[in-house]
Design a protein around this motif. Structure first.
Motif, mmCIF file in Angstrom:
data_model
loop_
_atom_site.group_PDB
_atom_site.id
_atom_site.type_symbol
_atom_site.label_atom_id
_atom_site.label_comp_id
_atom_site.label_asym_id
_atom_site.label_seq_id
_atom_site.Cartn_x
_atom_site.Cartn_y
_atom_site.Cartn_z
ATOM 1 N N ASP A 1 27.649 -33.562 11.235
ATOM 2 C CA ASP A 1 27.374 -34.340 12.489
ATOM 3 C C ASP A 1 27.874 -33.566 13.627
ATOM 4 O OD1 ASP A 1 26.652 -36.254 10.701
ATOM 5 O OD2 ASP A 1 28.377 -37.557 11.119
ATOM 6 N N GLN B 1 20.090 -36.552 9.671
ATOM 7 C CA GLN B 1 21.451 -36.628 8.947
ATOM 8 C C GLN B 1 21.093 -36.784 7.304
ATOM 9 O OE1 GLN B 1 24.813 -37.492 10.568
ATOM 10 N NE2 GLN B 1 23.910 -37.028 12.407
ATOM 11 N N GLU C 1 28.990 -34.430 5.591
ATOM 12 C CA GLU C 1 28.877 -35.544 4.739
ATOM 13 C C GLU C 1 27.780 -35.202 3.472
ATOM 14 O OE1 GLU C 1 29.938 -39.059 8.217
ATOM 15 O OE2 GLU C 1 27.924 -37.958 7.985
ATOM 16 N N HIS D 1 24.849 -32.654 5.149
ATOM 17 C CA HIS D 1 24.506 -32.362 6.727
ATOM 18 C C HIS D 1 25.703 -32.487 7.584
ATOM 19 C CE1 HIS D 1 24.775 -36.870 6.889
ATOM 20 N NE2 HIS D 1 25.342 -36.477 8.033
ATOM 21 N N HIS E 1 26.458 -37.066 18.028
ATOM 22 C CA HIS E 1 25.837 -38.094 17.176
ATOM 23 C C HIS E 1 26.640 -39.451 17.028
ATOM 24 C CE1 HIS E 1 24.868 -40.124 13.376
ATOM 25 N NE2 HIS E 1 25.762 -39.974 12.879
HETATM 26 ZN ZN ZN Z 1 26.443 -37.884 9.466
#
Ligand code: ZN
Length: 220
Positions: A55, A49, A181, A53, A59
């Motif tokens: 998720d 991460q 994110e 990146h 996750h």
């Molecule tokens: Zn993340």
């Protein structure tokens, strides 16, 4: 169809890349060099991460899909940048704050909090975050891809504030969606109808993966 502009929405990945508190930092060292071996290869170590990146559902949900199991259609599509700048640190972004957007299946929703201005400083982790009800409404409308220019779509826990237990991550994971994110440069997406690509590395079994996030302007 012609590409008239490509906007890089990714942060650089190097030893200075700011990672989530406790996450592995990026390292890179020469494995082979042109001087010694005739070619250059780096040995790289990083968290799944790190930097900009996505998720995968696993996750937060152990039974959720791994990054390599997801439909690639989740990572590319028409982008909608929602301007939610000017909020106080650690403020909640409600459905009204998002402007009750008209979204549907396939829309890549990008929250422009402006918080990438704090990237590299402790204040980066005091970012605004998405309200769970607002997330539910986006998911109910068919959205499965949500990104933002901050390190976390939920509030980031601190010593003073334990947070909320990542409700938005759980909601998105339960819907089979993905979160992107650490986006940056969302201000450069100043043209209509951007096509956004957030394609992750095909890391087998991983909970997430770095992406080279781009917004593409296409000539009509
Ligand atoms: Zn993340």
């Amino acid at each position: 169809m012609r590409v008239t502009r490509l906007v890089d929405l990714s942060v650089p990945v190097d030893a200075g890349t700011q990672v989530f508190p406790g996450d592995p930092v990026f390292t890179s060292r020469p494995h082979a060099t042109v001087a010694a071996d005739g070619f250059a290869v780096q040995a790289i170590s990083m968290g799944s991460q790190t930097g900009t990146h996505v998720d995968a559902p696993c996750h937060f949900d152990p039974d959720g899909a791994r990054i390599d199991e997801l439909d690639l259609a989740l990572f590319a599509g028409p982008g909608l940048v929602l301007d939610v700048r000017g909020r106080a640190p650690r403020s909640r972004l409600t459905w009204a704050d998002l402007g009750e957007p008209d979204v549907g299946p396939g829309t890549v929703v990008l929250l422009r909090t402006g918080w990438s201005a704090h990237y590299g400083t402790p204040a980066y982790f005091d970012h605004p975050f998405l309200d769970a009800d607002a997330a539910r409404r986006l998911l109910d409308a068919g959205v499965r891809t949500i990104g933002l220019d901050a390190p976390n779509l939920d509030v980031t826990p601190t010593d003073d504030d334990p947070g909320e237990g990542y409700p938005v991550h759980h909601l998105v994971a339960a819907a089979g969606g993905v979160i992107c994110e650490n986006l940056t440069a969302l201000e450069a997406v100043d043209f209509p109808d951007p096509f956004v690509s957030l394609l992750p590395l095909r890391l087998t079994g991983a909970d997430g993966a770095p992406v080279r996030a781009v917004a593409i302007e296409l000539a009509p």
